[in-house]
Motif scaffolding. Structure first.
Motif, PDB file in Angstrom:
ATOM      1  N   THR A 290       1.303   8.485   7.268  1.00  0.00           N
ATOM      2  CA  THR A 290       2.115   9.708   7.280  1.00  0.00           C
ATOM      3  C   THR A 290       2.045  10.397   8.634  1.00  0.00           C
ATOM      4  OG1 THR A 290       1.460   9.962   4.956  1.00  0.00           O
ATOM      5  CG2 THR A 290       2.674  11.759   5.939  1.00  0.00           C
TER       6      THR A 290
ATOM      7  N   HIS B 160       2.905  -0.238   5.814  1.00  0.00           N
ATOM      8  CA  HIS B 160       2.364   0.973   5.200  1.00  0.00           C
ATOM      9  C   HIS B 160       3.271   2.173   5.441  1.00  0.00           C
ATOM     10  CE1 HIS B 160      -2.105  -0.516   5.017  1.00  0.00           C
ATOM     11  NE2 HIS B 160      -1.273  -1.207   4.250  1.00  0.00           N
TER      12      HIS B 160
ATOM     13  N   THR C 151      -3.078   6.138   3.831  1.00  0.00           N
ATOM     14  CA  THR C 151      -1.853   6.897   3.565  1.00  0.00           C
ATOM     15  C   THR C 151      -1.700   8.039   4.559  1.00  0.00           C
ATOM     16  OG1 THR C 151      -1.925   6.363   1.203  1.00  0.00           O
ATOM     17  CG2 THR C 151      -0.611   8.268   1.842  1.00  0.00           C
TER      18      THR C 151
ATOM     19  N   ILE D  65       0.644   7.066  -3.841  1.00  0.00           N
ATOM     20  CA  ILE D  65       0.633   5.804  -3.103  1.00  0.00           C
ATOM     21  C   ILE D  65      -0.539   4.933  -3.545  1.00  0.00           C
ATOM     22  CG2 ILE D  65       0.404   4.761  -0.815  1.00  0.00           C
ATOM     23  CD1 ILE D  65       3.120   6.029  -1.284  1.00  0.00           C
TER      24      ILE D  65
ATOM     25  N   VAL E 204       5.237   4.579   2.557  1.00  0.00           N
ATOM     26  CA  VAL E 204       5.067   6.033   2.503  1.00  0.00           C
ATOM     27  C   VAL E 204       6.400   6.738   2.721  1.00  0.00           C
ATOM     28  CG1 VAL E 204       3.953   8.015   3.592  1.00  0.00           C
ATOM     29  CG2 VAL E 204       2.650   5.924   3.182  1.00  0.00           C
TER      30      VAL E 204
ATOM     31  N   GLN F 206      -0.982  11.056  -1.468  1.00  0.00           N
ATOM     32  CA  GLN F 206      -2.055  10.063  -1.416  1.00  0.00           C
ATOM     33  C   GLN F 206      -2.336   9.482  -2.799  1.00  0.00           C
ATOM     34  OE1 GLN F 206      -4.818  12.801   0.451  1.00  0.00           O
ATOM     35  NE2 GLN F 206      -4.923  11.543   2.296  1.00  0.00           N
TER      36      GLN F 206
END
Length: 528
Positions: A160, A241, A156, A145, A245, A142
């Motif tokens: 994930t 996003h 984040t 990112i 990640v 986290q």
């Protein structure tokens, strides 16, 4: 594999007990402290609607950290300094002594070396090895990112979690950066599967002889879940996003098995008329794992590194000395990246030895809940986003001012709540004294023109002026501020009702009156 190696459920009793303690302490604080503060202070400042003051075992200490940081920035006064440098063969050498607080002292040395030759007195070169990065746990992921892409901790985690449900990465809510021994045989297969996505990067690795060091495989550092790694399953249909990640997790996973980065660190010493100088330079010999992060933004320290020419011992020549004026900079506002780091390392802020040891490797909150804590503070308008920064609001400041010692949340939860309500219900104002210094805790005394700390001879600089923005404060208001940190009754400043508090840094601040309407979350349009 899991069903073939089943363990007794009692082996995990400690994890159950830890989760139960967190749950019950959250319940004790949430129900009791929230109800108490809402009933007692819900209409503080004379607002019409009752304010719901939300208190939490984790959220309140986190809010206190943000308020204290913002107060420190407001209180900060820059100090000017002067540095003596000289340029020799296009390399900047710095004076090896301390920075100068007064330009006159720096000017004396500048005059001493002006027109004098510069000589090289020593050259020391040493090799430095930078180890590959460790695998991601949730908090580190986290933070990374957020730092690189500005994504919030909650976004984040959500990305994930989606990747986990698509079976392309392992379980995300982990606080470990290591893998267990039983995973070691599967790693070469995962890297082999990733070849279709990263052929050039993985071609560097010998999959039959991977460097499984203690930085990667360590059963003692894995409790319930291991580090976040890709599974080898090819990703499809990822959102923007999720793609960010996934790329970060995959790159970190590959980099963990790369060679070390080799650097040559060279320190060159010089002197001019007895005044010593020093210059440092770095040369990358073997980039190793850093080749995977070629586009990563350099740190400030790395950006300032200079390339050094070949110097000879005892060589001399002309140089260009000069003075550079600078000033100290305040602490930086918290970002989600730095706040997550502060939550993870919260034990360092605790003075009690036993509590500090207990929090040594855990901090406050868990990897699974830290993002939600930040979002809770945002939703209750105790903090707001300002681009990447997280800043407290007047509502947040007011809530912390109402608490005599937010740090006590780190201690016994039940005992704290009982003490909180007992002390809050009693008449706390002691008319026989002014109060304690908010900086060092010593008694405050009255001077000729203002109030100050009795420990001024020991260096405490706290001073409280008996006036705030044109409003003269009575003796009783001074006592209330010093003893309770907040004036319950508003004052009028520029024909507007304002509430006065004494900040964590000892400043009198005027805030907007708390109101239920102001608890609504303020949405920002510049969030990534």
């Amino acid at each position: 594999e899991a069903f073939k190696d089943l363990k007794d459920g009692h082996d995990y009793d400690a994890l159950y007990a830890a989760a139960r303690c967190r749950s019950e302490s959250d319940w004790i604080v949430g129900l009791n402290a929230t109800r108490y503060y809402t009933v007692r202070h819900g209409r503080i400042g004379g607002s019409g609607d009752r304010v719901l003051w939300s208190i939490g075992r984790v959220q309140t200490p986190v809010l206190a950290m943000i308020v204290e940081r913002d107060d420190a920035i407001l209180q900060f006064r820059p100090q000017f300094f002067w540095e003596l440098t000289t340029r020799y063969r296009e390399v900047v050498f710095k004076y090896t002594g301390k920075r100068f607080e007064k330009p006159e002292k720096a000017q004396v040395l500048l005059d001493k070396i002006m027109g004098q030759p510069f000589a090289i007195t020593g050259i020391v070169a040493k090799e430095k090895k930078e180890q590959p990065p460790q695998l991601f746990d949730l908090t580190t992921l986290q933070r990374e990112i957020n730092k690189l892409h500005g994504l919030s901790a909650a976004d984040t985690l959500a990305a994930t979690q989606n990747l986990y449900e698509k079976k392309v990465v392992t379980y995300p809510r982990t606080d470990s950066r290591y893998l267990s021994k039983d995973l070691q045989p599967r790693i070469p297969q995962i890297l082999s599967q990733l070849k279709t996505l990263r052929p050039e990067e993985i071609a560097v690795l010998n999959l039959t002889k991977l460097p499984f060091s203690k930085r990667i495989i360590d059963d003692t550092k894995v409790s319930d879940h291991h580090a976040i790694i890709p599974t080898g399953v090819a990703p499809r249909g990822l959102s923007a996003h999720e793609q960010l990640v996934y790329e970060a997790i995959t790159t970190q996973f590959i980099a963990a098995f790369y060679p070390v980065c080799l650097k040559n660190i060279t320190t060159v010493n010089g002197v001019s008329n007895g005044v010593p100088f020093e210059a440092k330079g770095t040369q990358i010999v073997e980039p190793g794992w850093t080749a995977l992060f070629a586009n990563k933004k350099q740190s400030q320290e790395a950006a300032e590194e200079q390339t050094l020419p070949v110097f000879a011992h005892d060589e001399t020549g002309p140089h260009e000395p000069s003075l550079r004026e600078g000033k100290t900079i305040p602490p930086k506002h918290f970002t989600e990246n730095s706040l997550l780091g502060a939550m993870e390392a919260a034990g360092k802020l605790v003075e009690d030895d036993s509590l500090r040891e207990a929090l040594k490797e855990r901090g406050i909150g868990t990897p699974a809940t830290r993002a939600a804590i930040i979002e809770t503070l945002l939703s209750r308008n105790y903090i707001q986003r300002d681009k990447k920064q997280l800043r407290c609001t007047d509502m947040g400041r007011c809530l912390i001012a109402l608490q005599l010692d937010p740090g006590e949340f780190m201690g016994g939860i039940s005992g704290y709540i009982r003490t909180l309500i007992k002390n809050g219900t009693a008449e706390r104002l002691d008319l026989g004294r002014w109060g304690n210094c908010p900086l060092c805790g010593k008694e405050v005394v009255k001077g000729k023109r203002a109030y100050g700390c009795s420990g001024w001879k020991d260096g405490c600089e706290f001073v409280l002026e008996p006036e705030c923005k044109g409003v003269a404060l009575t003796a009783k208001q001074i006592q209330v501020l010093l003893q309770q940190r907040i004036l319950p009754q508003p004052v009028r400043i520029e024909d507007e009702p304002r509430m006065l508090i004494l900040s964590t840094q000892g400043m009198v601040m005027d805030l907007g009156l708390p109101a239920a309407e102001r608890q609504k979350k303020v949405e920002k349009t510049d969030r990534p």
